[in-house]
Design an enzyme around this catalytic site. Structure first.
Site, short mmCIF file in Angstrom:
data_model
loop_
_atom_site.label_atom_id
_atom_site.label_comp_id
_atom_site.label_asym_id
_atom_site.label_seq_id
_atom_site.Cartn_x
_atom_site.Cartn_y
_atom_site.Cartn_z
CB SER A 99 -3.17 23.53 18.11
OG SER A 99 -4.07 22.89 18.97
CG HIS A 113 -8.59 24.08 22.64
ND1 HIS A 113 -9.67 24.36 21.81
CD2 HIS A 113 -7.65 23.51 21.85
CE1 HIS A 113 -9.39 23.96 20.59
NE2 HIS A 113 -8.18 23.45 20.57
CG ASN A 115 -7.72 25.01 16.69
OD1 ASN A 115 -7.94 25.20 15.49
ND2 ASN A 115 -8.59 24.41 17.49
CG HIS A 182 -19.00 9.19 26.00
ND1 HIS A 182 -18.36 10.11 25.22
CD2 HIS A 182 -18.21 9.02 27.10
CE1 HIS A 182 -17.22 10.48 25.78
NE2 HIS A 182 -17.11 9.85 26.94
N GLY A 266 1.72 12.78 11.89
CA GLY A 266 2.36 13.88 12.59
C GLY A 266 3.15 13.40 13.80
#
Length: 308
Positions: A99, A113, A115, A182, A266
């Site tokens: 990731s 980003h 992963n 939101h 983790g």
């Protein structure tokens, strides 16, 4: 193919690909940066497994970026992994993946980003269940159409060998997943996102996961090269930090990977390496009408970029 037909050799094959992918991505990005190096931090998890965190800070292009590998074991899958699949509750598991999140200095270079991951869930008296997941998405503060089109062209091209509708399906999944309810906006301009992939069988599933993992650099580096030397001022920097606040909101409120990592005990530093080093919030911020900053909001919705 049933997981019972997959040997430890094939599981090790996934692991070795992921370790190589981490190394290749770190090498490509540090070479492009020209200054920073991804420092290596190896860690172990009390319940089982561990990982390798690679973090670059204060480079020429990268303000902060992390590329993590993890391979962890547990006695019971956490709530984040079983919320949509209650049949997995109570199963032992192992999970491995790479990731990464890259936060550039320059506001005109988008945050990226990616992963890719592999899960095995086991239970006495029941057949093991396995699946792949992952994807990549792009989060610009300033949108350039040619960059977004390039990003999605790479995504579509890597999907084509796996089926005519694969890109459209996983693009839609990405748009829906990386959505801040939101705020009523997508996190960025999307990409690909897939989960629970096992129906094609192990060979086709791992091949698609590998294509997505390898495709990230092909998608991102040309955009970095195009934008990293663009001049900017304090106004653009402030807006970048403001938009980073949205990134933080998504990761802490919605992101299943963050929740999975925290719920499985983790390493917190590695889980939260996706956060930007600096971010800001401003009450009721409204960009100037017709400004480049105001322009962004019209792109924070599902868009068929390849039709433009």
């Amino acid at each position: 193919m049933n997981i019972s037909e997959i040997s430890t050799t094939e599981i090790e094959r996934v692991k070795q690909f992921l370790l190589g992918l981490q190394e290749n991505i770190c090498h490509s990005l540090s070479t492009e940066d020209g200054k920073g190096e991804f420092l290596k931090d190896t860690w172990e998890r009390d319940e089982g497994g561990g990982g390798i965190s690679r973090v670059l800070r204060n480079g020429n292009m990268i303000e902060q970026g992390g590329v993590n590998f993890s391979h962890v074991y547990g006695h019971e899958l956490p709530r984040s992994a079983t919320a949509s699949r209650p049949e997995l509750a109570g199963r032992q598991f192992q999970a491995m993946g790479v990731s990464l999140v890259i936060h550039p200095h320059n506001p005109f270079v988008p945050t990226s980003h990616a992963n890719v991951r592999f899960f095995v869930a086991e239970k006495d008296g029941a057949a093991p269940i396995w699946w792949f997941g992952g994807g990549f998405d792009l989060t610009p503060s300033y949108v350039f159409k040619e960059d977004a089109i390039h990003w999605h062209k790479v995504a579509k091209t890597l999907c084509e060998p796996f089926g005519e509708k694969v890109y459209e399906e996983y693009k839609e999944y990405c748009d829906n997943y990386f959505y801040l309810k939101h705020r009523n906006e997508t996190r960025g301009i999307g990409g690909l996102f897939f989960d629970d992939l096992n129906a094609p069988g192990f060979e086709d599933s791992i091949a698609f996961m590998q294509a997505v993992g390898n495709g990230y650099i092909d998608a991102y580096l040309p955009i970095v090269q195009r934008r990293k030397n663009t001049k900017f001022g304090q106004k653009e920097r402030d807006f970048q930090l403001y938009r980073r606040g949205r990134y933080v909101e998504f990761n802490l409120v919605y992101d299943r990977g963050t929740l999975f990592g925290l719920q499985t005990g983790g390493r917190t530093e590695s889980i939260l390496m996706s956060m930007p080093p600096l971010a800001r919030w401003e009450y009721n911020f409204t960009p100037e009408l017709h400004s480049p900053e105001a322009e962004l909001i019209k792109y924070l919705q599902p868009i068929n970029w390849l039709d433009l």
